[in-house]
Design a protein around this motif. Structure first.
Motif, PDB file in Angstrom:
ATOM      1  N   GLU A  29      34.093  48.723  41.701  1.00  0.00           N
ATOM      2  CA  GLU A  29      35.316  47.920  41.566  1.00  0.00           C
ATOM      3  C   GLU A  29      35.562  47.563  40.101  1.00  0.00           C
ATOM      4  O   GLU A  29      36.705  47.558  39.639  1.00  0.00           O
ATOM      5  N   TRP A  30      34.465  47.276  39.398  1.00  0.00           N
ATOM      6  CA  TRP A  30      34.616  46.940  37.979  1.00  0.00           C
ATOM      7  C   TRP A  30      35.162  48.136  37.187  1.00  0.00           C
ATOM      8  O   TRP A  30      35.997  47.967  36.294  1.00  0.00           O
ATOM      9  N   GLN A  32      37.130  50.451  38.194  1.00  0.00           N
ATOM     10  CA  GLN A  32      38.580  50.532  38.434  1.00  0.00           C
ATOM     11  C   GLN A  32      39.324  49.457  37.651  1.00  0.00           C
ATOM     12  O   GLN A  32      40.354  49.717  37.023  1.00  0.00           O
ATOM     13  N   LEU A  33      38.759  48.261  37.721  1.00  0.00           N
ATOM     14  CA  LEU A  33      39.395  47.139  37.027  1.00  0.00           C
ATOM     15  C   LEU A  33      39.392  47.376  35.514  1.00  0.00           C
ATOM     16  O   LEU A  33      40.397  47.125  34.830  1.00  0.00           O
TER      17      LEU A  33
ATOM     18  N   LYS B  19      33.430  41.585  31.624  1.00  0.00           N
ATOM     19  CA  LYS B  19      32.448  42.047  32.612  1.00  0.00           C
ATOM     20  C   LYS B  19      31.527  40.885  33.035  1.00  0.00           C
ATOM     21  O   LYS B  19      31.165  40.750  34.209  1.00  0.00           O
ATOM     22  N   TYR B  22      33.406  38.665  35.316  1.00  0.00           N
ATOM     23  CA  TYR B  22      33.601  39.397  36.584  1.00  0.00           C
ATOM     24  C   TYR B  22      32.323  39.325  37.417  1.00  0.00           C
ATOM     25  O   TYR B  22      32.349  39.007  38.605  1.00  0.00           O
ATOM     26  N   LYS B  44      39.903  44.166  48.982  1.00  0.00           N
ATOM     27  CA  LYS B  44      39.476  44.681  47.667  1.00  0.00           C
ATOM     28  C   LYS B  44      40.665  44.828  46.725  1.00  0.00           C
ATOM     29  O   LYS B  44      40.563  44.559  45.527  1.00  0.00           O
ATOM     30  N   LEU B  47      41.548  41.439  45.496  1.00  0.00           N
ATOM     31  CA  LEU B  47      40.571  40.998  44.495  1.00  0.00           C
ATOM     32  C   LEU B  47      40.872  41.631  43.133  1.00  0.00           C
ATOM     33  O   LEU B  47      40.839  40.957  42.102  1.00  0.00           O
ATOM     34  N   MET B  48      41.173  42.905  43.150  1.00  0.00           N
ATOM     35  CA  MET B  48      41.482  43.623  41.910  1.00  0.00           C
ATOM     36  C   MET B  48      42.696  42.993  41.213  1.00  0.00           C
ATOM     37  O   MET B  48      42.677  42.733  40.007  1.00  0.00           O
ATOM     38  N   PHE B  51      41.804  39.550  39.677  1.00  0.00           N
ATOM     39  CA  PHE B  51      41.102  39.616  38.388  1.00  0.00           C
ATOM     40  C   PHE B  51      42.016  40.129  37.275  1.00  0.00           C
ATOM     41  O   PHE B  51      41.921  39.682  36.127  1.00  0.00           O
ATOM     42  N   LEU B  52      42.869  41.046  37.631  1.00  0.00           N
ATOM     43  CA  LEU B  52      43.822  41.543  36.615  1.00  0.00           C
ATOM     44  C   LEU B  52      44.697  40.413  36.104  1.00  0.00           C
ATOM     45  O   LEU B  52      44.911  40.262  34.899  1.00  0.00           O
TER      46      LEU B  52
END
Lengths: 269, 177
Positions: A29-30, A32-33, B19, B22, B44, B47-48, B51-52
């Motif tokens: 997931e990281w 992708q982010l 990171k 995160y 998911k 969630l993405m 965070f963005l």
């Protein structure tokens, strides 16, 4: 907060994600982010000249497809330029008094003949050097020079295609006396389908004297197209192209220039 | 590196600091997402996006001490979940099945034996409307006025959704026991 569910929050806060969602891959997931946060610019920034080069290459390829193959040992020349600004018909009358051409004359001059007002073209003999341009030959018909003089035949043609400027092609061939040689011109089957081909001028020059018979759309007794039809075999028989006023030895001796394909081969007499 | 420094570095778009934050918050925020959005893939995705948005707007965030990052990130995540539910046209339906559990008393003991996974499973059985109000009330600690403003519904609707959601959960818990 209702007493029956109040400790749900505490239990959820202490919960482990592995317990609730075992398949969760936080590193994936990281990744992708991270890509979304720091996108990699994949587009190549080519310099401007590369686009220009690509366009030129495409255009060049297109032109090559439209042109026939070249011949190295040919003595003819072709050019993409405007035809000579000669508008007066050549002296093609058998009765007319021919005039001498001056070989060192650069510019073309037109002088009316004393009798019958016919015009004589005085001009320098065109040689391959005079054209000096790219040599691109087309059809290769053999012609027999049945005269005792070396002769140069230049055929000026115009190719007209849709949405483009017409281009002129000049193909010259030198024919030695009493020998067969190649006569070159642009053939109809060598141009693009949508394009048309017309014959503007045919110049028949006696190399020794510099005299030129200029045939165009107005010339008599034959036009350029008339003579061209005999050259290509579209018409059978013979045609009088014009008159030379003297022989190779510069003696005044009028004689007609005739193209004959009556017996199959093209002969200039 | 302390959280204040991490926030400062994130404001400079530092990947290492991003990171680190995160890693620190991804699991609790994923649990938040799962409470609202039952489908794992949808969760998911939420969630993405959360965070963005968090990293995108961190420049305007003021660090106010421990817990402030978590609170702000959780707020963003919840909002993102609600947006996802709105996309699916969340429906506040009055459930007929609630009626039979209206006055059921499950007792303290029955709820105490539920672990997080079971709680999550129970929550997921609720319709979107019930689940959302239930989450906002019990987990986010909002009152009905705040919920009604957030969801654009009346306080009465918020109360009825919560009441029915609770009743439904009680009935399900009773059945499992």
């Amino acid at each position: 907060m209702a007493p029956d569910f109040e400790n749900f929050n505490d239990r959820m806060e202490r919960a482990s994600l592995k317990e609730l969602m075992p398949g969760f891959d936080k590193e994936a997931e990281w990744l992708q982010l991270s890509h979304k946060l720091h996108p990699v610019k994949k587009r190549l920034h080519l310099p401007v000249w590369s686009y220009a080069a690509a366009i030129l290459l495409l255009l060049g390829t297109g032109v090559l497809f439209m042109l026939p193959p070249t011949t190295k040992n040919s003595d003819s020349v072709a050019r993409h330029a405007s035809p000579p600004a000669i508008v007066v018909p050549a002296d093609t009358s058998l009765n007319a008094r021919p005039a001498m051409a001056q070989a060192d004359t650069q510019a073309k001059e037109i002088k009316p003949l004393p009798n019958k007002g016919l015009a004589v073209v005085k001009k320098r003999i065109r040689t391959r050097k005079d054209h000096g341009l790219i040599t691109r030959y087309t059809a290769k018909d053999f012609i027999c020079n049945g005269t005792p003089c070396p002769i140069q035949i230049c055929i000026n043609q115009t190719v007209t295609c849709p949405h483009t400027q017409p281009s002129t092609i000049s193909s010259s061939s030198t024919l030695e006396p009493d020998q067969s040689g190649q006569l070159r011109y642009k053939a109809h089957d060598k141009i693009a389908k949508n394009c048309s081909l017309t014959v503007n001028e045919i110049e028949i020059t006696s190399i020794a004297t510099g005299e030129t018979i200029l045939l165009n759309t107005n010339s008599s007794p034959s036009t350029a197209q008339d003579v061209f039809n005999y050259i290509t075999g579209k018409k059978k028989g013979d045609v009088l192209a014009g008159m030379f006023s003297s022989d190779c030895d510069h003696q005044e001796k009028k004689h007609g220039v005739r193209l004959n394909n009556r017996h199959g081969d093209l002969i200039i007499e | 590196m302390d959280e204040a420094t991490l926030v400062k570095c994130c404001k400079d778009n530092n990947p290492a600091a991003q990171k680190a934050l995160y890693d620190k918050y991804v699991e609790p925020m994923m649990i938040v997402c799962l409470r609202y959005v039952a489908d794992h893939e949808d969760a998911k995705e939420v969630l993405m996006d959360a965070f963005l948005n968090f990293f995108k707007h961190i420049g305007g965030f003021t660090y106010l001490g421990d817990g402030s990052v978590r609170a702000w990130l959780k707020k963003i995540t919840v909002n993102q979940c609600l947006m996802q539910l709105r996309k699916r046209k969340m429906y506040y339906a009055p459930g007929k099945e609630v009626e039979q559990y209206e006055h059921v008393d499950t007792g303290e003991n029955a709820l105490d034996y539920l672990n997080a996974k079971e709680i999550m499973a129970m929550i997921h059985t609720l319709p979107d409307g019930y689940r959302t109000v239930f989450n906002l009330y019990f987990f986010e600690g909002m009152n009905h006025k705040e919920i009604s403003e957030l969801l654009g519904i009346s306080e009465g609707t918020s109360k009825s959704q919560l009441h029915r959601g609770r009743a439904l959960l009680k009935g399900k818990i009773l059945q499992t026991n």
